[in-house]
Design a protein around this motif. Structure first.
Motif, short mmCIF file in Angstrom:
data_model
loop_
_atom_site.label_atom_id
_atom_site.label_comp_id
_atom_site.label_asym_id
_atom_site.label_seq_id
_atom_site.Cartn_x
_atom_site.Cartn_y
_atom_site.Cartn_z
N ASP A 169 0.81 -1.22 0.00
CA ASP A 169 0.00 0.00 0.00
C ASP A 169 0.84 1.27 0.00
N GLY A 170 2.16 1.11 0.05
CA GLY A 170 3.05 2.27 0.04
C GLY A 170 3.08 3.04 1.32
N ALA A 171 2.42 2.55 2.37
CA ALA A 171 2.31 3.31 3.62
C ALA A 171 3.52 3.14 4.54
N THR A 172 4.33 2.11 4.28
CA THR A 172 5.52 1.88 5.10
C THR A 172 6.73 1.67 4.21
N MET A 173 7.81 2.34 4.55
CA MET A 173 9.08 2.11 3.87
C MET A 173 10.04 1.45 4.84
N TYR A 174 10.60 0.31 4.42
CA TYR A 174 11.67 -0.32 5.19
C TYR A 174 13.00 0.16 4.63
N TYR A 175 13.96 0.31 5.54
CA TYR A 175 15.19 0.99 5.14
C TYR A 175 16.38 0.45 5.93
N VAL A 176 17.52 0.37 5.24
CA VAL A 176 18.77 -0.01 5.89
C VAL A 176 19.82 1.06 5.60
N ASP A 177 20.27 1.74 6.65
CA ASP A 177 21.52 2.51 6.61
C ASP A 177 22.50 1.65 7.38
N THR A 178 23.33 0.90 6.66
CA THR A 178 24.06 -0.21 7.26
C THR A 178 24.83 0.16 8.52
N LEU A 179 25.56 1.25 8.46
CA LEU A 179 26.37 1.64 9.61
C LEU A 179 25.80 2.90 10.25
N PRO A 180 25.94 3.06 11.54
CA PRO A 180 26.68 2.20 12.46
C PRO A 180 25.84 1.17 13.20
N HIS A 181 24.50 1.21 13.03
CA HIS A 181 23.65 0.43 13.92
C HIS A 181 23.38 -1.00 13.44
N ARG A 182 23.61 -1.25 12.14
CA ARG A 182 23.39 -2.59 11.58
C ARG A 182 21.97 -3.08 11.91
N ARG A 183 20.99 -2.28 11.49
CA ARG A 183 19.62 -2.66 11.80
C ARG A 183 18.68 -2.33 10.64
N LEU A 184 17.54 -2.99 10.65
CA LEU A 184 16.43 -2.71 9.75
C LEU A 184 15.52 -1.69 10.42
N GLU A 185 15.13 -0.65 9.66
CA GLU A 185 14.27 0.39 10.20
C GLU A 185 13.02 0.53 9.34
N ALA A 186 12.05 1.26 9.86
CA ALA A 186 10.82 1.53 9.11
C ALA A 186 10.42 3.00 9.27
N PHE A 187 9.75 3.50 8.22
CA PHE A 187 9.18 4.85 8.23
C PHE A 187 7.72 4.77 7.81
N ASP A 188 6.92 5.70 8.28
CA ASP A 188 5.59 5.92 7.71
C ASP A 188 5.75 6.82 6.48
N VAL A 189 4.94 6.56 5.46
CA VAL A 189 5.00 7.34 4.22
C VAL A 189 3.62 7.90 3.92
N VAL A 190 3.52 9.23 3.84
CA VAL A 190 2.27 9.90 3.47
C VAL A 190 2.59 10.95 2.42
N GLY A 191 2.03 10.78 1.22
CA GLY A 191 2.27 11.75 0.16
C GLY A 191 3.73 11.90 -0.22
N GLY A 192 4.48 10.83 -0.07
CA GLY A 192 5.89 10.89 -0.40
C GLY A 192 6.77 11.45 0.70
N GLU A 193 6.19 11.79 1.84
CA GLU A 193 6.97 12.33 2.96
C GLU A 193 7.15 11.26 4.03
N LEU A 194 8.32 11.27 4.68
CA LEU A 194 8.66 10.27 5.68
C LEU A 194 8.45 10.81 7.09
#
Length: 285
Positions: free
Chosen positions: A157-182
């Motif tokens: 549905d495009g409502a959640t973006m999963y994201y990896v910025d590998t360093l420094p935390h080495r984790r999977l993150e999520a954002f809410d997405v509304v109208g292209g804004e995080l």
């Protein structure tokens, strides 16, 4: 649950990355970042048969199909965005987003047709960013202080973006997405055993993450539980995508001396669940 993937490519790639299925043709696409090469192939009888390759002329991090058949692909290249036509013509769209040794890296389209791609800092410092390329060709810097944008994926549905910025935390993150804004940035899972890299979201809303130097792909539930592990015979898986219920995995031999046999090839396994093909960019040339 643990399972093991098998090789499906005959050749190996120094920095294979960004696999995806083009919904217009059913072809599998991927890149060799350092070589600046894009590949198109068909998965036939368990083997990827390359039907075309393109020399981009610069490093290429990822690509996404345009919506119209035959209209080519939008790419994240060395310092910005470019278009790749089926005849191999490369047309710059946006330049100068990064400088020095830094370069654009992973990227995907969301269901609304926006192309999201991030840069990586070389050496690793928090000066990179995540960018959004709209259908009208405008670019917004949507996330700052990034080190290595290595995985991006959206729910259906495009409502959640999963994201990896590998360093420094080495984790999977999520954002809410509304109208292209995080908004609503939050951790989902700490990735053990290596560095989280490219990812894909399956039809059940779970996230598959390639683990660089971990010889594995992890499947996480939206609440962060580790549901499954796919083992590989090589240490550096880089990214994943779905071809129906087949999970395709790119790997790299970059930085390995000596490289274990099979490094840089593509691998596959029946994931037991499906995933969508690549979302398309809504822009036009």
């Amino acid at each position: 649950m643990r399972s093991r993937a098998d090789a499906v490519s005959e050749d190996a790639y120094e920095q294979g990355e960004a696999p995806r299925v083009d919904p217009r043709t059913g072809e599998v696409l991927w890149v060799d970042i350092k070589a600046g090469t894009v590949y198109r192939a068909r998965l036939e009888s368990g083997i990827l048969r390359v039907v075309a390759r393109y020399e981009v002329g610069s490093r290429v991090g990822a690509l996404a199909p345009l919506r119209e058949p035959g209209a080519g692909w939008v790419m994240a290249v060395q310092d910005g965005f470019a278009h790749l036509a089926e005849d191999g013509l490369v047309t710059p769209l946006v330049t100068g987003l990064v400088a020095g040794q830094d370069q654009m890296n992973d990227g995907v389209c969301d269901p609304a047709g926006r192309f999201w791609a991030g840069s990586q800092a070389i050496p690793r410092e928090p000066r990179a960013a995540l960018f959004r390329l709209a259908a009208d060709g405008s670019v917004e810097r949507v996330l700052e202080s990034v080190t290595v944008s290595n995985g991006i994926g959206f729910t259906a549905d495009g409502a959640t973006m999963y994201y990896v910025d590998t360093l420094p935390h080495r984790r999977l993150e999520a954002f809410d997405v509304v109208g292209g804004e995080l908004s609503g940035r939050r951790p989902v899972a700490e990735v053990a055993g290596g560095n989280p890299d490219g990812l894909a979201v399956d039809d059940e809303g779970c996230v598959w993450v390639a683990v660089w130097d971990g010889a594995a792909v992890h499947r996480y539930a939206p609440d962060g539980r580790l549901l499954a592990t796919v083992e590989l015979p090589v240490p550096r898986p880089t990214a994943v995508c779905f071809a129906g219920s087949t999970l395709l995995i790119t790997t790299a031999w970059l930085g390995l001396d000596p490289a274990p046999a099979g490094s840089g090839r593509l691998y596959a396994i029946d994931a037991g669940v499906g995933g969508p093909p690549a979302a398309t960019w809504a822009g036009a040339l």
